[in-house]
Enzyme design. Structure first.
Site, PDB file in Angstrom:
ATOM      1  N   LYS A  97      -8.602  67.512 -23.061  1.00  0.00           N
ATOM      2  CA  LYS A  97      -6.791  66.964 -23.410  1.00  0.00           C
ATOM      3  C   LYS A  97      -6.785  65.699 -22.441  1.00  0.00           C
ATOM      4  O   LYS A  97      -5.770  65.024 -23.025  1.00  0.00           O
ATOM      5  CB  LYS A  97      -6.060  67.795 -23.400  1.00  0.00           C
ATOM      6  CG  LYS A  97      -6.204  68.815 -24.800  1.00  0.00           C
ATOM      7  CD  LYS A  97      -5.882  68.165 -25.804  1.00  0.00           C
ATOM      8  CE  LYS A  97      -6.094  69.001 -26.984  1.00  0.00           C
ATOM      9  NZ  LYS A  97      -5.551  68.228 -28.270  1.00  0.00           N
ATOM     10  N   GLU A 105       4.249  68.174 -27.039  1.00  0.00           N
ATOM     11  CA  GLU A 105       4.043  69.342 -28.139  1.00  0.00           C
ATOM     12  C   GLU A 105       2.699  69.605 -27.207  1.00  0.00           C
ATOM     13  O   GLU A 105       1.657  69.244 -26.984  1.00  0.00           O
ATOM     14  CB  GLU A 105       3.574  69.268 -29.269  1.00  0.00           C
ATOM     15  CG  GLU A 105       2.562  68.887 -29.590  1.00  0.00           C
ATOM     16  CD  GLU A 105       2.264  67.497 -29.614  1.00  0.00           C
ATOM     17  OE1 GLU A 105       2.860  66.423 -29.311  1.00  0.00           O
ATOM     18  OE2 GLU A 105       0.663  66.708 -29.744  1.00  0.00           O
ATOM     19  N   SER A 162     -15.013  71.851 -25.221  1.00  0.00           N
ATOM     20  CA  SER A 162     -13.881  71.111 -25.506  1.00  0.00           C
ATOM     21  C   SER A 162     -13.150  71.588 -24.483  1.00  0.00           C
ATOM     22  O   SER A 162     -12.405  70.999 -23.568  1.00  0.00           O
ATOM     23  CB  SER A 162     -13.138  70.696 -26.868  1.00  0.00           C
ATOM     24  OG  SER A 162     -12.956  72.174 -27.575  1.00  0.00           O
TER      25      SER A 162
END
Lengths: 263, 396
Positions: free
Chosen positions: B86, B108, B375
């Protein structure tokens, strides 16, 4: 055949009156109540009614309309029930009826089927808050084919977009009074003279101001800048408070707004 | 059809009029800065010095031997600063927001990883930050909530709807339409209105670019298969993108089946979704016949979303990528497997990809190469995995 919305604004213009457009979420708390509430509004001075089609995720709405959508969906209402109600309403009124709904509801139902049912049940227009002007082709061909107006919104951030949107609009232009979501507001500070200046000297459709209008005095004040006002959350608040007994309260409220507008 | 931001029929810009000006402003800013030498240099420096890029490509020898199939490589996005992919996107978007003169960032978050990454970059670059998070997710991921607070962000709980990721997005949209002049919405995945799906993919594509270079260096060839998990789909888009033109590379997305695609407790958009228009985009969504968006479920808060990014919808319908559903039980097994086999605790989201890779490996040969995009790291999931296994970790 002319659209009832145009007929309505012509009449208002001749009578030198402002339009009062009112909103209710259908199926809150049940479809029979909605039918009564719509008639209560039309019988007490509302010129046009927007019938809200509840959606699971209404991103443009504030808490009042979000909760109403939720109550309606919990009550089990769906688009077919709403078309049935409109059919019954058409036995009783010849005033313009609009559907206010999210684009996915039309898209998933089938755009062609949706607009042919609008025509069959004599809906006059649709307002789709999550469909901006640039994506209008998603529905425009089917809407036009069936004589249904698609009402577009402008907001305080629209600036130079106002003229582009107004010039290609039909019915009326929905002017969002403030930034943000639907819901009653104490103060509305937008400079409408400035916002609407791009269309001041142009012959365009009538402009009606909505978002946040909570009482007759505010309605009167806003109506000075436009051809009409739109009231939603203030009415839905009455539906929330009084449930299936709300129609007399809604009638009184609409009447008080009408009187103030006509004063 | 408005052609802008389309992947075939998918994508588009379906947002309220209030945000159209802001969306256009963002498009213009992104078009200007994406090829700007100074912006690229600043971002590259942040990737290297702050996010710890390039992330390692690790040869998982024990897993390879244990599975007896292809060579397994693991792309260690879990070793990035803040513990997931991210940060790549947040560095890009928040740097862009700063160039645009915005003072306030909203985001969000589902699992909390995007919220943490956004809060981190806002602390670094000196911008106000507010993160919307479903109340259910706040309970599942309380550690990440506290982490965001430590970083100076305000976390606002969302109680509407299912109180998960989609509801947090609804609320962030509502904030955005209310504060459009000052506020930049940092969307966490390859979703939303154009230009977000393209922009977020561009900030994540460094993953596949690095995999390609690292593997060329080590093996002198392309991988045969790349596997990544898909919620909105940003890590998968990043891991796939540079291989899309290389048709020999099989691309597999692992989505969350929850308690199974035959149950209602699922988030398997690719397996069960239908075409719809929601959250600014035309894509595939879990919805009923009247277009009401379905409540979704997965053990993983990060994959718990009823839609998928439009470019993934395109990769699926064009046949370029395949998507497989992975259940809670399978993901938890893969979580435990990778922990024990390689000493790497994967995020529960990434564990879906690990499981899908373990299945795909059965169909592959020893001379082939499979890359798993890991991830995120799994520290945040230890409590919920323990709960899933019936172990009570609450401190007395």
């Amino acid at each position: 055949m002319s659209n009832r919305i145009d007929v309505c604004f012509e009449r208002l213009s001749q009578e030198n009156k402002k339009a009062l457009i009112t909103f209710i979420t259908s199926g809150d708390p049940d479809i029979e109540s909605t039918e009564r509430n719509v008639m209560a509004m039309l019988d007490n001075g509302s010129d046009i009614v927007e019938i809200g089609v509840p959606f699971s995720d209404p991103i443009a709405e504030g808490p009042t309309l979000q909760k109403a959508s939720l109550r309606a969906l919990e009550g089990g209402v769906n688009l077919d029930d709403i078309f049935e109600m409109v059919k019954r309403l058409r036995q009783k009124t010849d005033k313009p009826l609009l559907l206010m709904m999210y684009l996915n509801t039309i898209f998933r139902y089938g755009t062609e089927k949706f607009f042919s049912l609008c025509k069959e049940n004599e809906i006059d227009g649709v307002i789709v808050p999550d469909m901006p002007f640039e994506e209008r082709e998603e529905i425009s061909a089917e809407a036009e084919k069936n004589g249904i107006y698609s009402i577009f919104l402008v907001s305080p951030t629209s600036k130079e977009r106002v003229r582009m949107i107004a010039e290609q609009s039909k019915g009326f232009l929905y002017v969002g009074s403030s930034l943000g979501v639907t819901g009653t507001r104490k103060e509305i500070s937008t400079d409408f003279v400035d916002l609407l200046s791009p269309i001041k000297d142009h012959k365009t459709v009538p402009a009606c101001i909505g978002f946040g209008i909570s009482d007759p005095q505010q309605a009167k004040k806003m109506s000075a800048y436009a051809d009409g006002v739109i009231i939603g959350s203030a009415i839905v608040n009455l539906s929330e408070a009084y449930g299936n007994q709300a129609s007399s309260h809604i009638a009184d409220f609409v009447k008080s707004v009408r009187e103030e507008l006509d004063r | 059809m408005n052609e802008k931001g389309r992947f075939d029929i998918f994508g588009g810009q379906y947002v309220p009029e209030t945000v159209m000006t802001a969306v256009h402003e963002l498009e213009e800013a992104y078009d200007r800065y994406k090829d700007d030498a100074q912006f690229k240099e600043e971002l590259a420096k942040l990737y290297r010095d702050y996010a710890n890029r390039p992330s390692m490509l690790y040869y998982a020898k024990k897993m390879t031997e244990n599975l007896g199939g292809p060579k397994i490589y693991i792309k260690r996005e879990d070793l990035n600063h803040t513990g997931a992919h991210k940060i790549n996107n947040c560095l890009g978007q928040v740097l862009l927001a700063k160039k645009m003169g915005k003072k306030r960032i909203i985001a969000e978050t589902g699992a909390g990883q995007h919220g943490v990454a956004t809060a981190t970059v806002c602390a670094l670059l000196g911008l106000d930050c507010e993160v919307y998070m479903g109340r259910t997710d706040m309970e599942r991921q309380s550690l990440n909530v506290y982490r965001m607070n430590l970083l100076g962000a305000k976390v606002t709980g969302v109680d509407s709807g299912t109180a998960t990721l989609k509801d947090a997005i609804n609320e962030a949209f509502r904030d955005w339409v209310s504060n459009i002049d000052t506020t930049f919405y940092c969307i966490g995945s390859v979703m939303g209105p154009h230009p977000y799906p393209t922009m977020v993919r561009d900030f994540q594509k460094i993953i596949s670019e690095e995999i390609k270079a690292q593997l060329m260096d080590r093996e002198g060839k392309l991988p045969d298969c790349v596997v990544a998990c898909v919620g909105g789909g940003s890590n998968a888009m990043g891991a796939f993108y540079d291989f899309i033109e290389d048709e020999s590379v099989k691309l597999i997305g692992a989505e969350a089946a929850g308690r199974g695609v035959e149950t209602e407790d699922t988030a398997a958009t690719m397996a069960l979704g239908t075409l719809g228009i929601f959250h600014g985009m035309k894509s595939l969504f879990l919805q009923n016949e009247y277009g009401q968006i379905a409540p979704v479920y997965s053990i993983s808060a990060g994959l718990d979303y009823p839609g998928v990014g439009p470019e993934h919808a395109y990769l699926k319908t064009s046949g370029r990528a395949q998507y497989v559903p992975v259940s809670d039980e399978e993901a938890v097994k893969a979580f435990e497997y990778l922990s024990k086999t390689e000493g790497i605790i994967p995020a529960i989201e990434s564990s879906h990809a690990v499981w899908a890779a373990m299945q795909e490996a059965k169909n592959m040969t020893k001379d082939q190469i499979l890359v798993i995009n890991l991830s995120g790291r799994g520290d945040k999931d230890v409590y919920s995995i323990a709960r899933y296994r019936g172990v009570d970790l609450s401190e007395q």
